[in-house]
Design a protein around this motif. Structure first.
Motif, PDB file in Angstrom:
ATOM      1  N   VAL A 136       6.499  -7.375 -11.837  1.00  0.00           N
ATOM      2  CA  VAL A 136       7.210  -7.379 -10.461  1.00  0.00           C
ATOM      3  C   VAL A 136       8.412  -6.206 -10.794  1.00  0.00           C
ATOM      4  O   VAL A 136       9.029  -6.554 -11.765  1.00  0.00           O
ATOM      5  CB  VAL A 136       8.196  -8.941 -10.319  1.00  0.00           C
TER       6      VAL A 136
ATOM      7  N   SER B 165      13.974  -5.577  -8.029  1.00  0.00           N
ATOM      8  CA  SER B 165      15.002  -4.766  -6.673  1.00  0.00           C
ATOM      9  C   SER B 165      16.347  -4.819  -6.969  1.00  0.00           C
ATOM     10  O   SER B 165      17.054  -4.187  -6.069  1.00  0.00           O
ATOM     11  CB  SER B 165      14.482  -5.716  -5.372  1.00  0.00           C
TER      12      SER B 165
ATOM     13  N   VAL C  76       0.420   2.846  -5.475  1.00  0.00           N
ATOM     14  CA  VAL C  76      -0.806   2.455  -5.427  1.00  0.00           C
ATOM     15  C   VAL C  76      -1.683   3.628  -5.934  1.00  0.00           C
ATOM     16  O   VAL C  76      -2.729   3.391  -6.705  1.00  0.00           O
ATOM     17  CB  VAL C  76      -1.223   1.723  -4.084  1.00  0.00           C
ATOM     18  N   ASP C  77      -1.308   4.633  -5.679  1.00  0.00           N
ATOM     19  CA  ASP C  77      -2.106   6.056  -6.012  1.00  0.00           C
ATOM     20  C   ASP C  77      -2.201   6.279  -7.431  1.00  0.00           C
ATOM     21  O   ASP C  77      -3.123   6.438  -8.376  1.00  0.00           O
ATOM     22  CB  ASP C  77      -1.831   7.193  -5.258  1.00  0.00           C
TER      23      ASP C  77
ATOM     24  N   TYR D 187      -6.246  -5.306  -2.266  1.00  0.00           N
ATOM     25  CA  TYR D 187      -4.782  -4.929  -1.504  1.00  0.00           C
ATOM     26  C   TYR D 187      -4.502  -6.465  -0.849  1.00  0.00           C
ATOM     27  O   TYR D 187      -5.358  -6.784   0.144  1.00  0.00           O
ATOM     28  CB  TYR D 187      -5.125  -3.855  -0.465  1.00  0.00           C
TER      29      TYR D 187
ATOM     30  N   ASP E 127      -1.636  -7.592   1.876  1.00  0.00           N
ATOM     31  CA  ASP E 127      -0.875  -7.160   2.502  1.00  0.00           C
ATOM     32  C   ASP E 127       0.695  -8.051   2.483  1.00  0.00           C
ATOM     33  O   ASP E 127       0.948  -8.482   3.697  1.00  0.00           O
ATOM     34  CB  ASP E 127      -1.365  -6.977   3.875  1.00  0.00           C
ATOM     35  N   TYR E 128       1.292  -8.116   1.633  1.00  0.00           N
ATOM     36  CA  TYR E 128       2.485  -8.940   1.390  1.00  0.00           C
ATOM     37  C   TYR E 128       3.661  -8.208   1.510  1.00  0.00           C
ATOM     38  O   TYR E 128       4.825  -8.757   1.411  1.00  0.00           O
ATOM     39  CB  TYR E 128       2.472  -9.812   0.135  1.00  0.00           C
ATOM     40  N   GLY E 129       3.530  -6.937   1.465  1.00  0.00           N
ATOM     41  CA  GLY E 129       4.978  -6.081   1.465  1.00  0.00           C
ATOM     42  C   GLY E 129       6.049  -6.347   0.094  1.00  0.00           C
ATOM     43  O   GLY E 129       6.839  -6.107   0.324  1.00  0.00           O
ATOM     44  N   LYS E 130       5.141  -6.519  -1.080  1.00  0.00           N
ATOM     45  CA  LYS E 130       5.852  -6.809  -2.147  1.00  0.00           C
ATOM     46  C   LYS E 130       5.724  -5.841  -3.221  1.00  0.00           C
ATOM     47  O   LYS E 130       4.557  -5.531  -3.385  1.00  0.00           O
ATOM     48  CB  LYS E 130       5.692  -8.009  -2.705  1.00  0.00           C
TER      49      LYS E 130
ATOM     50  N   ARG F 229       1.375 -10.042 -14.354  1.00  0.00           N
ATOM     51  CA  ARG F 229       2.094  -9.998 -13.102  1.00  0.00           C
ATOM     52  C   ARG F 229       3.219  -9.360 -13.474  1.00  0.00           C
ATOM     53  O   ARG F 229       4.058  -9.473 -14.143  1.00  0.00           O
ATOM     54  CB  ARG F 229       2.367 -11.477 -12.426  1.00  0.00           C
TER      55      ARG F 229
ATOM     56  N   VAL G 218       4.815  -6.132  -6.456  1.00  0.00           N
ATOM     57  CA  VAL G 218       4.308  -6.961  -7.244  1.00  0.00           C
ATOM     58  C   VAL G 218       2.855  -6.531  -7.420  1.00  0.00           C
ATOM     59  O   VAL G 218       2.014  -6.128  -6.586  1.00  0.00           O
ATOM     60  CB  VAL G 218       4.276  -8.404  -6.719  1.00  0.00           C
TER      61      VAL G 218
ATOM     62  N   ASP H 156       0.981  -1.261   0.015  1.00  0.00           N
ATOM     63  CA  ASP H 156      -0.040   0.024   0.148  1.00  0.00           C
ATOM     64  C   ASP H 156       0.905   1.335  -0.081  1.00  0.00           C
ATOM     65  O   ASP H 156       0.589   2.296   0.740  1.00  0.00           O
ATOM     66  CB  ASP H 156      -1.063  -0.014   1.128  1.00  0.00           C
ATOM     67  N   ALA H 157       2.057   1.395  -0.702  1.00  0.00           N
ATOM     68  CA  ALA H 157       2.781   2.152  -0.848  1.00  0.00           C
ATOM     69  C   ALA H 157       2.290   3.325  -1.812  1.00  0.00           C
ATOM     70  O   ALA H 157       1.530   2.985  -2.406  1.00  0.00           O
ATOM     71  CB  ALA H 157       4.241   1.985  -1.251  1.00  0.00           C
ATOM     72  N   CYS H 158       3.099   4.379  -1.890  1.00  0.00           N
ATOM     73  CA  CYS H 158       2.648   5.609  -2.866  1.00  0.00           C
ATOM     74  C   CYS H 158       2.172   5.144  -4.270  1.00  0.00           C
ATOM     75  O   CYS H 158       1.260   5.641  -4.688  1.00  0.00           O
ATOM     76  CB  CYS H 158       3.756   6.538  -3.069  1.00  0.00           C
TER      77      CYS H 158
ATOM     78  N   LEU I 105      -9.977  -3.047  -6.998  1.00  0.00           N
ATOM     79  CA  LEU I 105      -8.603  -2.808  -6.657  1.00  0.00           C
ATOM     80  C   LEU I 105      -8.364  -3.696  -5.165  1.00  0.00           C
ATOM     81  O   LEU I 105      -9.343  -3.599  -4.152  1.00  0.00           O
ATOM     82  CB  LEU I 105      -8.152  -1.363  -6.265  1.00  0.00           C
TER      83      LEU I 105
END
Lengths: 183, 183
Positions: free
Chosen positions: A97, A100, A57-58, A75, A77-80, A95, A82, A53-55, A73
């Motif tokens: 990715v 990194s 996504v907006d 969400y 919450d996997y912190g990825k 998909r 992706v 849910d970082a920036c 949409l």
């Protein structure tokens, strides 16, 4: 659609400010629309599953039209970094990715200011920025409309699918309270 | 900010289409900004807690600047037309409850088309539309930035706070898989 502003300007206006995270989502969204050969979703034509849910996504919301309020949409919450984006019409999905390694280290080394970091991300070669893979996607159900009921305790209105029962009467989740033994 | 479009036009552009649900969120957001005496949040100055994910939430995002990607929009899945909006600066917060009696029944009786229903909602007297209450609010923590690690199984990057462990190594949630006995 207002054609007087660029897609990037529309993302910045919605997000409220420019930042590198927004630029990441901007790239993902533009690549998704191109790969799927589609326009922004007016209704629920597209579905986006975002794993953070970082920036960024907006920018996904602004450019793909997959928004929280339309229910297309999702969400996780996997912190990825992706993003899975699918087209309900032909069931195609991709998909994306965000890489990194490579560009992130290069960006770190350059020591650019915020403006420079944004430009760097916006101008990256697609292959350096991310991988894109076609995948089979189980499309989520479309948003449903439920009947509303009045909570017997607070008197506020609640959608049927979220009702609980207390003393034999319909109540909302906050009024129902918690009951568990910590298991 | 683009001043050539009205706030309503900006909501419609973002949502992708006009609908009565969007009009509900539009009213809530305008009332919240007026009551709190604030402008749209550029960063995390405001916080919105929405108790549904219906169309109106898109208007909340556009007009208050509380968005999923900024982390200052919190969704509680209670199925209620209740919105709490707070200002981090002075810690003021209000709780807006959209009324479920009166105007809704009147609207039903009128048998208007979509356009007419939208106009009806946009022109409702505030007192007929909702209640507004000042409340104490425990403000959520601001968005944090975590270090990233590579998942030992899929090789994708994961924020530290969402890592799991498998065979002694860091993995992402999807690679970790589920283990429970249904309790």
């Amino acid at each position: 659609m207002d054609r007087t502003r660029t897609p990037w300007e529309r993302c910045v206006e919605f997000h409220g400010h420019e930042c590198p995270g927004l630029a990441v989502g901007y790239r993902v969204a533009q690549i998704a629309l191109k790969e799927l050969g589609v326009e922004r979703a007016q209704d629920e034509e597209l579905v986006a599953i975002v794993e953070n849910d970082a920036c960024g996504v907006d920018a996904i919301q602004v450019l793909t039209g997959c928004t929280l309020g339309k229910g297309n949409l999702l969400y996780r919450d996997y912190g990825k970094q992706v993003y899975t984006i699918g087209n309900r019409k032909n069931r195609e999905a991709i998909r994306i990715v965000v890489k990194s390694v490579g560009w992130r280290q290069e960006l770190e080394k350059l020591g650019l200011d915020r403006e420079g970091r944004i430009r760097f991300i916006l101008e990256l070669q697609e292959d350096d920025f991310c991988t894109v893979q076609k995948i089979p996607l189980e499309f989520p159900e479309r948003a449903r409309i439920y009947k509303s009921w009045t909570c017997a305790e607070c008197g506020e209105s609640v959608m049927e699918a979220r009702l609980r029962v207390k003393d034999g009467q319909f109540v909302c989740i906050p009024c129902a309270g918690e009951y568990n033994r910590g298991w």
